[in-house]
Design an enzyme around this catalytic site. Structure first.
Site, PDB file in Angstrom:
ATOM      1  N   SER A 136      55.047  68.113 -24.658  1.00 38.88           N
ATOM      2  CA  SER A 136      55.261  69.446 -25.012  1.00 38.88           C
ATOM      3  C   SER A 136      56.690  69.672 -25.213  1.00 38.88           C
ATOM      4  CB  SER A 136      54.987  70.496 -24.549  1.00 38.88           C
ATOM      5  OG  SER A 136      54.958  69.706 -22.907  1.00 38.88           O
ATOM      6  N   ASP A 166      59.362  72.060 -22.601  1.00 41.29           N
ATOM      7  CA  ASP A 166      59.863  72.282 -21.536  1.00 41.29           C
ATOM      8  C   ASP A 166      58.676  74.018 -20.750  1.00 41.29           C
ATOM      9  OD1 ASP A 166      61.745  70.990 -21.149  1.00 41.29           O
ATOM     10  OD2 ASP A 166      62.813  72.116 -21.804  1.00 41.29           O
ATOM     11  N   ASP A 213      63.271  80.104 -17.665  1.00 39.05           N
ATOM     12  CA  ASP A 213      63.306  78.584 -19.070  1.00 39.05           C
ATOM     13  C   ASP A 213      62.170  78.540 -19.877  1.00 39.05           C
ATOM     14  OD1 ASP A 213      63.705  77.740 -16.314  1.00 39.05           O
ATOM     15  OD2 ASP A 213      61.024  76.971 -15.772  1.00 39.05           O
ATOM     16  N   GLU A 250      60.933  81.475 -20.774  1.00 36.64           N
ATOM     17  CA  GLU A 250      60.558  82.540 -20.655  1.00 36.64           C
ATOM     18  C   GLU A 250      60.574  84.404 -20.389  1.00 36.64           C
ATOM     19  OE1 GLU A 250      56.623  82.645 -22.088  1.00 36.64           O
ATOM     20  OE2 GLU A 250      57.110  80.289 -22.566  1.00 36.64           O
TER      21      GLU A 250
END
Length: 515
Positions: free
Chosen positions: A201, A203, A474, A476
């Site tokens: 994926s 991070d 990060d 989000e």
């Protein structure tokens, strides 16, 4: 009948003198064998170094494989030992070499032994060497099929799975189906069944896994489970940082081989707090330009990583500045940045009173509660806005071609703080271009330092006081002000405009690393 190569050798079980001949006084095994069909004088040391001198017309001379750094696994059939390797490409042939930055290639080496007894002895030596390395035998793999260009599933089956199979690794595969699914998986997973968790994926899924582990009742044990990242998303900052730190080529297959080898290192975890609400970060917090670009470009996720460049250009043409205040406890040697907060005691009391009013569903009832040291008695310093950008980093790279924190370390107990207060658009363009190698931090327009603790009080835009900004952790959003992208459509973890504090817990987590 024996092949002509082995005439003079006996098929009978060797007598003790014969064993002494095959295993030297140093423990090194020596045999006259065939390697990929060519007659060779070969040896295998107790440390797992396989050497052979090939008697052919290729001019290859002496070649070698080191079990620890070149070998995935092996299989045995009769007198043939097939060594499955992942070797560095060295000028015309692929074999174990010392090409520091070389590309690795999958290659098999078939060792045809003179007798089954010799094959058994070499098999035992190879097996003992691999078992002594502490490599993972069982992995739980989380694939995010929606990240980046939605190629993670294909990447796993074409690039990752063949290496895992070659290394005899048993794995359980699960795909994520919605946001925070990886966090739920990590929270409920029976960790005793596995030697590690691997994320195929970007991070974002990786961060979910760490948060899931830290919310468990057994978090102190769970967080020691090594986590691996195989880059298959838009932002692959940790994978790039790990490969760059040791001079390894950045690629999915190289990252997979790093997990197969099983080397581990510690990673700092940052607890982000507002009142009783907590979120755990391993990469970065940004506010201002970088956060705006990262989050507002989500609407063009189909563009892949080029969406970042596109929205960066848009933001520079309509540059925003934000009111606000930052406070920090500097690392040793960085005490000359900012101004000292003089009446810290009364200010801390007012901060705690303000923070206590903020609650959310993410208040932790169990699990990791964050570092015990809140630095209330440390010497805090501050800076007032306006700011173009404020960012804190735990690793050097945030993307494959962006290195905003060149001095960041994985487990030094500090965050690297980068602040851009004011500059012209032309200067800003130059700084962003230099971010590809980290040289932008040398600019007088960039304040770059290490901090042990940090507080952010974000304000609204200078040019449009009715609108706020975005705080991105990060990848989000944890808080957004009025008038921002998706404001009011999603419930944010924290409240924009109120203080947010960051504290680092040194080396709390464990990750797989190339070396």
């Amino acid at each position: 009948m024996l092949p002509a190569l082995f005439k003079g050798e006996s098929n009978r079980k060797p007598s003790p003198p014969s064993i002494i001949r095959r295993v030297g006084m140093s423990g090194e095994m020596k045999e006259r064998i065939r390697v990929n069909g060519f007659l060779s004088e070969a040896s295998l040391s107790t440390g797992g170094e396989l050497r052979w001198r090939q008697n052919d017309d290729s001019g290859g001379g002496e070649r070698s494989l080191i079990v620890e750094s070149d070998v995935l696994g092996f299989s045995v059939e009769g007198r043939e030992i097939s060594v499955r390797a992942f070797v560095k490409e060295v000028k015309g042939f692929s074999c174990g070499g010392s090409s520091e930055f070389g590309k690795r290639l999958r290659k098999d080496f078939v060792l045809e032994m003179p007798t089954e007894v010799a094959a058994e002895m070499w098999t035992i030596r190879l097996r003992d060497c691999i078992n002594s390395l502490g490599r993972p035998k069982r992995l739980f793999i989380i694939v995010n099929p929606y990240g980046g260009k939605k190629c993670a599933r294909k990447i796993f089956h074409t690039e990752i799975k063949p290496l895992l199979v070659a290394a005899n690794i048993i794995y359980t595969l699960q795909e994520t189906k919605y946001q925070l699914h990886a966090q739920e998986i990590a929270y409920k997973l029976d960790l005793l069944k596995y030697d590690g968790i691997v994320c195929v994926s970007g991070d974002g899924v990786l961060v979910e896994v760490f948060n899931g582990l830290l919310k468990r009742e057994d978090w102190d044990t769970a967080i020691r489970v090594p986590i691996g990242i195989l880059p298959a998303g838009t932002g692959n900052g940790l994978a790039k940082s790990l490969s760059d730190a040791v001079g390894e080529m950045y690629s999915i297959q190289h990252a997979t081989f790093a997990i197969v080898r099983g080397h581990k290192r510690s990673l700092d975890v940052t607890t982000i707090m507002q009142g009783e609400t907590k979120f755990f970060s391993i990469l970065m917090l940004t506010w201002g330009l970088i956060a705006d670009v990262d989050i507002e470009s989500e609407k063009h996720r189909w563009m892949g990583s080029t969406r970042i460049d596109f929205h960066c250009f848009l933001r520079m043409m309509n540059l925003r500045k934000y009111h606000g205040r930052v406070e920090f406890v500097p690392a040793p040697g960085h005490e000359f940045y900012g101004e000292k907060i003089k009446d810290r005691g009364s200010y801390v009391a007012s901060m705690n009173s303000s923070n206590s009013r903020h609650n959310s569903s993410e208040v932790l009832q169990g699990g990791y509660q964050g570092p015990t040291d809140c630095f209330d008695h440390s010497e805090w310093r501050f800076l007032e806005g306006p700011f173009i950008s404020v960012s804190l980093f735990n690793v050097p790279w945030v993307e494959e071609d962006a290195k905003p924190a060149p001095e960041a370390k994985f487990s030094d107990g500090f965050l690297d703080l980068a602040i851009l207060k004011d500059c012209s658009k032309a200067t800003l363009i130059s700084l962003l271009l230099k971010m590809s190698d980290g040289s932008h931090v040398k600019s007088p327009y960039v304040m770059y330092l290490k901090v042990k603790a940090f507080r952010l009080v974000p304000g609204n835009r200078v040019e449009n006081p009715e609108k706020g900004g975005i705080i991105d952790v990060d990848g989000e959003v944890i808080a957004r002000g009025e008038g921002t992208y998706m404001h009011g459509k999603k419930r944010d973890l924290m409240v924009y405009g109120s203080p947010i504090q960051l504290i680092v817990d040194q080396g709390l987590a464990t990750i797989f690393t190339p070396i």
